[in-house]
Every structure is written in structure tokens, then in C-alpha cells.
Design an enzyme around this catalytic site. Structure first.
Site, PDB file in Angstrom:
ATOM      1  N   CYS A   2     -44.651  36.406   6.457  1.00 44.92           N
ATOM      2  CA  CYS A   2     -43.755  35.990   5.384  1.00 44.92           C
ATOM      3  C   CYS A   2     -43.066  37.211   4.784  1.00 44.92           C
ATOM      4  CB  CYS A   2     -44.538  35.257   4.310  1.00 44.92           C
ATOM      5  SG  CYS A   2     -45.579  33.939   4.954  1.00 44.92           S
ATOM      6  N   ARG A   4     -38.318  37.222  10.364  1.00 44.56           N
ATOM      7  CA  ARG A   4     -39.770  37.110  10.362  1.00 44.56           C
ATOM      8  C   ARG A   4     -40.232  35.671  10.500  1.00 44.56           C
ATOM      9  NH1 ARG A   4     -42.046  41.884   8.030  1.00 44.56           N
ATOM     10  NH2 ARG A   4     -43.822  40.801   7.154  1.00 44.56           N
ATOM     11  N   TRP A  17     -44.169  31.130   5.515  1.00 44.54           N
ATOM     12  CA  TRP A  17     -44.561  30.384   6.717  1.00 44.54           C
ATOM     13  C   TRP A  17     -45.905  29.751   6.400  1.00 44.54           C
ATOM     14  CZ3 TRP A  17     -42.369  30.258  11.831  1.00 44.54           C
ATOM     15  CH2 TRP A  17     -43.162  29.605  12.779  1.00 44.54           C
ATOM     16  N   ASN A  43     -48.474  37.514   0.716  1.00 49.61           N
ATOM     17  CA  ASN A  43     -48.632  37.471   2.169  1.00 49.61           C
ATOM     18  C   ASN A  43     -50.104  37.691   2.488  1.00 49.61           C
ATOM     19  OD1 ASN A  43     -45.908  37.172   2.457  1.00 49.61           O
ATOM     20  ND2 ASN A  43     -45.534  39.223   3.269  1.00 49.61           N
ATOM     21  N   GLY A  44     -50.590  37.037   3.538  1.00 54.00           N
ATOM     22  CA  GLY A  44     -51.986  37.188   3.920  1.00 54.00           C
ATOM     23  C   GLY A  44     -52.743  35.896   3.724  1.00 54.00           C
ATOM     24  N   GLU A  96     -50.518  38.254  34.283  1.00 59.71           N
ATOM     25  CA  GLU A  96     -49.646  38.568  33.151  1.00 59.71           C
ATOM     26  C   GLU A  96     -49.139  40.004  33.241  1.00 59.71           C
ATOM     27  OE1 GLU A  96     -47.684  38.431  29.346  1.00 59.71           O
ATOM     28  OE2 GLU A  96     -48.058  37.067  31.021  1.00 59.71           O
ATOM     29  N   LYS A 137     -45.173  40.990  33.394  1.00 58.68           N
ATOM     30  CA  LYS A 137     -44.529  41.873  32.438  1.00 58.68           C
ATOM     31  C   LYS A 137     -43.785  43.002  33.153  1.00 58.68           C
ATOM     32  CE  LYS A 137     -45.093  39.876  28.810  1.00 58.68           C
ATOM     33  NZ  LYS A 137     -44.872  38.769  29.722  1.00 58.68           N
ATOM     34  N   GLU A 161     -40.669  41.707  35.030  1.00 59.04           N
ATOM     35  CA  GLU A 161     -39.643  41.209  34.114  1.00 59.04           C
ATOM     36  C   GLU A 161     -38.766  42.319  33.559  1.00 59.04           C
ATOM     37  OE1 GLU A 161     -40.957  37.270  31.653  1.00 59.04           O
ATOM     38  OE2 GLU A 161     -42.110  39.079  31.235  1.00 59.04           O
ATOM     39  N   HIS A 178     -57.565  38.988  51.651  1.00 58.10           N
ATOM     40  CA  HIS A 178     -56.958  37.870  52.369  1.00 58.10           C
ATOM     41  C   HIS A 178     -55.439  37.968  52.402  1.00 58.10           C
ATOM     42  CE1 HIS A 178     -60.783  35.838  52.788  1.00 58.10           C
ATOM     43  NE2 HIS A 178     -61.017  36.013  51.493  1.00 58.10           N
ATOM     44  N   LYS A 195     -34.760  33.869  26.566  1.00 55.22           N
ATOM     45  CA  LYS A 195     -35.964  33.740  25.743  1.00 55.22           C
ATOM     46  C   LYS A 195     -36.505  32.326  25.755  1.00 55.22           C
ATOM     47  CE  LYS A 195     -39.153  35.289  23.109  1.00 55.22           C
ATOM     48  NZ  LYS A 195     -40.179  36.126  23.738  1.00 55.22           N
TER      49      LYS A 195
END
Length: 611
Positions: A2, A28, A75, A99-100, A484, A488, A491, A507, A606
Site C-alpha cells: 500500500c 503499487r 490493498w 502499511n503492514g 523455472e 527465466k 525468456e 535419458h 505480461k
């Protein structure tokens, strides 16, 4: 995630400073916004649900005058998005933004209600406002009141507080991962949760540390420690241009988002783990024993990086909850005519909530009678709206096309779902749940420790960035991390890379290995450690260049590899998340050394909203 903005001055219109500052923080992510401004006679609050434009329109129709105020974009964590739950929150003479997450909010709320306090929202923030107001009413000055109130809080917080009883000051407090930046001006002071919000007004910045408090006024800024002692700190001059400011001073959004992961993980875990350490609350999603008993199998649906997070989820759900689980590429799911019924729990996983293939697969499963529990990062997205339930990852917007913090928050969200199912089905003892919760609480700190390996990983990248091919190997839950890592790298650097289960190397991929191929092997201490070491020795026997991601304390592996990156151990599953950090950083540094466009790699989008 936030946004916080604050201003104390003589000449500027606080409303304009706050709204413009919040606009700089829109990246944000948020679902509501608001401001509190002292007009010389009263403390006035204006809040609105949705985009900042809604608050702007409200303030246009009913402007708030004054030169002292605080603002916030929220948020939702505690309580759904609503105007009532939006910040700032008031209690008596006090208004507060936060925030938090306050982890012991349930106990605080019960205590306040027993004292007759009228609590209007579902948030943890309003409770803090009441604690501070009680101290002000008892005779504390505002700084004392904030200091005394924070002794009752367990969790993380960045607080900014104004009061009708101290109308010319803002008091700030910080503890945990939420940042607070203070701006020093001539006869005015500023605060924000990120530099871009106040950079138009001053380049002289102070950074508040954990356990510190600050008092902002037209006379300047005073910082005190948790013992009340004055802290001397020299402002730093920030010479960023506007684009650098938006990136938080990082060279790329991707790197910024890699470094945001401790905060994103703290927020995603949040208060979803109970104070008793043996319960999981999925934001009110119903998953009791009867619900869990009716689940005969789980199907996870996803594309790209989310698919690899879902492969981790399969391990977690099967091993922690004892439910058969399968993972489908969403783009293939409906074309294989899947068998779906009411005994199937389907978990679509998507960063944007608009992924066309995942949405189509969701609809196919829903039409078959399955319960849909989505994991998503975007509120009010199509996938979230069409699901029966949604567990949100609190990653915040991810600007870099190559997903980083969304992957790790999806990982943790699926971990929480698996734990919830395991508790409901009684496949986990209380001691086992406590151990999982203990590890989850440690995770953000250990991710921070792993990020400290950045310079070391860049040195490794410098050795190998000219390679044309990479191979990534892992076993068990590390296999999806190998996938992954390869994704990355390909990409953003355009280097051909493959991820393989280490036991499958012989194999096929072993035919590719020669002195020119770097092979990244995830070789942490685990039940399959000796088997992984055998696999990497097969690579060395063919002159392959071995880069090992090993456990802290494993000195024996040094002589078996060409480079080693050591990460902390955090149990069988969360160590896999820690291993994700080095593969992200390796891909990033290889790409930057090659000079490719890290944030917007060619041919990629995206959010893939077409099939």
C-alpha cells in the site's frame, strides 16, 4: 504494498501534495484510497473505493483545505475492499494510515470491544488508531501515545498518525518490512512509502529504520529510537531521474521485483497463519472437514511460470493433504476432454487473472461441476470473478514481463492451501503444522539472506553468460525450480535452456553435455542428495561446467563443481523457494551482461489474453 504519503508545511495545499503523491504510488496496486487533513479547526477525512480518480473527483466536489495531512492507497488484507475499510481510520482525535499486518489483531479487537470502543471497520489499522487515541486521552503527547501503543503490536507496521490534539505534527513509526522515507524541506516535511511520491518536492531524504519513530513538523524532522533517545542522521541526496525513481533506484523493474519478494511473501502469508500456530485462515474461504472430505482429487490449471508454481503445489497437496493432484497446462486442458465432477477441486493459478487459456480451462471445469478456488494476484479480474473462491497473492503489480515475486507468492499460497486441506483432513498432526508455520514465519527473513548472494551470483554469471545453452537439473520438489530457472534464462537472455528432472538426464540431455555447456544443479541437503551428487558427477565426467545450488555448510561439494551458490535450509519444501532466488538472479545477470531488454523481452507479453 500500500502507499503512504504525508505532508506538514506552511504554504502548500496538503490535498494536492497527498493526491499527487498517491498518484506516483499507483503502480503499487490498491483497491481504495483516502486522505485526512487538518484545516485549522478540525481533522477531516475523505475516502473512496476503487481508483484514485474516484477520490480525486470527490475532493474536487468537496475539497479539504489545510497544510497538514496524510494519505493512503490500500490493498485489502483485513476486510474486503470498501469505503468503510479504506484508510485513513479515525478514533477520537486521531487519524492513522498503516502499511503492514498486525498479527495479534484479534486479541486487540476483543480487548477494545470489552472497553466499550466502537469499532466501525474490519481492519487491523482502526484498532491501532483506538490504542493511540486511548493514550492521547490519558494525557500522553502524540509521540508518547504512538510509542506506547506500538508496544502492544505484534507484526509489521509503518504508521503515520495525525491528531487534532497535535495539529502541526505527524508522528511516524516503523517496524518490519514496510519502508518509510522522510523528506526534508524548507519549513516543510514530507513522508512516503516510496521515494517517487515526494521527489518532486525535495531530494533530501531520511530513511527510518525498524524500531524508530519520527516527528515531522515545519521545524524539521526528529527521529527517536525505541528507548526515546534522539537519533542523529544526515539526509541523503537523491539524484534520480523520474524513471529511476519509479524503479526505486534499481536498474530494472525485474531486479526491483526480485528484491520485493520478502515484503510480498510477508504480506501473502500475513495473518493467514493463526496466532495459535495450528490453524490456517484463507481469508474466510470455507474449507472444513466436510468440504475437504468431499474432495477426491485436485487439478491445478496454469500457464508458463504459474504452471511451474502449480507443479510445486502438486507436491504440497499430495504430501501434506494426502489428496491425489494433477497439473494441467491450461492451454491443453479442455482439448483432452477432462473428466470433471463435484469431487474435483480445481485451482486455476494466474498472475493477471485474465490469462485466456486459464480462463477457458476454468470455465470447462466449472461446467463439469468442480469447485473453483483460484490463486490470483489481481482483484476483480475475470478469473477471480468467475471462481467460487479466490486466494489472492499480495505481490503487488509486477511490471517486468518475466515473473518473479508472483511465482514465489503463488508457491506460498499453494502451500497455505495444502496446509489448510491437511488440517481439515487430519493428515497433519498439530506438531507438524506448528513446524510448517514456524518455517513460514522464517521465510521472508531467509529470502533476504539469500538475496545477499547477489554479488556472488553476478560473478558466476560473468563466467558463463557467453554460453549458447544451459541445462537446469533438480529432483523432487526442486524439479519445478529447475524448470523455472530454465524459463527465466531463456525468456530474458534468449539463451537456449532446458529444465530436467535430474534422474532423466541420462535419458537424452546427457548427449548435449560438453565443455561448453553450463549445468545448474540444485543439490541441497535432502533425502535425494546423494542421487543428485551422482547426477552432477555424470555431468563432470563429460566435461560439463557444473554450477551447484547447495546448502549452507556443505563444504564437500566444492571439489565436485565449478561454482557453488549456498542457500539456507528451510525444510523440504520452502528450501525450494529459497533456491528460486539464485536462478532468478542468475538469469537477470546473464541477461544484463548480454545487453538484452530485461523488463520487456522480445515477443513476450505480461498478460496473455488471447489463445
Amino acid at each position: 504494498m500500500c502507499g503512504i504519503v504525508g505532508y506538514v508545511g506552511r504554504d502548500r495545499n496538503a490535498q494536492e501534495v497527498l493526491v499527487e503523491g498517491l498518484r506516483k504510488l499507483e503502480y503499487r496496486g490498491y483497491d481504495s484510497s483516502g486522505v485526512a487533513i487538518w484545516d485549522g479547526n478540525a481533522l477531516n477525512v475523505s475516502r473512496a473505493l476503487g481508483k484514485l480518480a474516484n477520490l480525486d473527483a470527490r475532493l474536487h466536489d468537496a475539497p479539504l483545505s489545510g497544510v497538514v495531512g496524510i494519505g493512503h492507497t490500500r490493498w485489502a488484507t483485513h476486510g474486503k475492499p470498501s469505503e468503510t475499510n479504506a484508510h485513513p481510520h479515525r478514533a477520537g482525535s486521531v487519524a492513522i494510515v498503516h502499511n503492514g499486518i498486525v498479527e495479534n489483531y484479534r486479541e486487540i479487537r476483543a480487548d477494545l470491544e470489552a472497553l466499550g470502543r466502537n469499532i466501525l471497520s474490519e481492519t487491523d489499522t482502526e484498532l491501532v488508531a483506538h490504542l493511540i487515541d486511548m493514550r492521547v486521552t490519558a494525557g500522553d503527547d502524540l509521540l508518547q501515545a504512538v510509542r506506547n501503543a506500538t508496544t502492544q503490536l505484534i507484526g509489521s507496521y509503518a504508521l503515520a498518525v495525525v491528531s487534532a490534539d497535535a495539529p502541526d505534527t505527524i508522528v511516524v513509526a516503523k517496524n518490519g518490512g514496510s519502508p518509510i522515507i522522510l523528506g526534508v524541506g524548507e519549513g516543510e516535511s514530507f513522508l512516503a512509502s516510496d521515494i517517487p511520491a515526494i521527489l518532486p518536492y525535495t531530494r533530501q531524504m531520511l530513511f527510518l529504520d525498524d524500531g524508530e519513530f519520527a516527528v515531522l513538523s515545519t521545524e524539521g524532522i526528529e527521529i527517536v529510537d525505541d528507548g526515546g533517545h534522539l537519533v542523529e542522521r544526515t539526509p541523503r541526496t537523491i539524484n534520480w531521474d523520474p524513471v529511476s525513481a519509479e524503479k526505486g533506484g534499481f536498474d530494472h523493474f525485474m531486479l526491483k521485483e526480485i528484491y520485493e519478494q520478502p515484503r510480498a511473501l510477508r504480506d501473502t502469508i500475513g495473518t493467514r497463519i493463526g496466532d495459535d500456530d495450528v490453524s490456517i485462515d484463507l481469508d474466510g474461504i470455507q474449507m472444513d472437514a466436510a468440504d475437504a472430505k468431499g474432495i477426491e482429487r485436485v487439478t491445478l490449471l496454469a500457464c508458463g511460470t504459474a504452471y511451474y508454481a502449480s507443479l510445486v503445489g502438486k507436491y504440497l497437496i499430495e504430501q501434506l493433504a494426502g489428496i491425489p493432484a494433477e497439473v494441467d497446462l491450461a492451454s491443453e486442458y479442455r482439448y483432452r476432454k477432462p473428466i470433471v465432477d463435484q469431487g474435483c477441486l480445481v485451482i486455476p493459478v494466474s498472475q493477471s487473472g485474465e490469462t485466456a487459456d486459464t480462463l477457458a480451462a476454468l470455465r470447462e471445469a466449472k461446467a463439469g461441476g468442480a469447485r473453483i478456488l483460484s490463486v490470483c494476484n489481481t482483484r476483480e479480474s475475470t478469473i477471480a470473478r468467475e471462481s467460487h473462491d479466490t486466494l489472492y497473492t499480495i505481490a503487488g503489480p509486477e511490471i517486468g514481463v518475466a515473473s518473479t515475486k508472483c511465482f514465489t507468492t503463488q508457491f506460498v499460497s499453494l502451500y497455505l492451501i495444502a496446509l489448510k486441506l491437511g488440517i481439515a483432513r487430519k493428515t497433519l498432526s498439530e506438531d507438524q503444522v506448528r513446524e510448517h508455520v514456524r518455517q513460514l514465519r522464517q521465510l521472508p527473513r531467509l529470502v533476504e539472506e539469500t538475496l545477499a548472494l547477489n554479488d556472488q551470483i553476478r560473478v558466476v554469471a560473468q563466467r558463463y553468460f557467453r554460453a549458447n545453452h544451459f541445462l537446469f537439473l533438480g529432483r523432487g520438489v526442486m524439479y519445478p525450480i529447475a524448470l523455472e530457472g530454465a524459463l527465466k534464462l531463456k525468456e530474458i537472455s534468449y539463451i537456449h535452456a532446458e529444465g530436467y528432472a535430474a534422474g532423466e538426464m541420462k535419458h537424452g540431455p546427457i548427449a548435449l553435455i560438453d565443455e561448453n555447456m553450463p549445468v545448474v544443479v540444485i543439490a541441497n541437503q535432502s533425502s535425494v542428495y546423494e542421487k543428485v551428487v551422482s547426477n552432477l558427477e555424470e555431468v563432470r565426467a563429460r566435461d560439463g561446467q557444473v554450477i551447484a545450488i547447495a546448502s549452507v555448510g556443505d563444504e564437500a561439494i566444492e571439489e565436485k563443481v565449478d561454482a557453488v551458490i549456498r542457500i539456507p535450509e528451510l525444510g523440504e519444501y520452502l528450501t525450494a523457494l529459497l533456491a528460486t532466488i539464485p536462478v532468478q538472479l542468475l538469469a537477470y545477470h546473464v541477461a544484463t551482461l548480454k545487453g538484452t531488454d530485461v523488463d520487456q523481452p522480445r515477443n513476450l507479453a505480461k498478460s496473455v489474453t488471447v489463445e
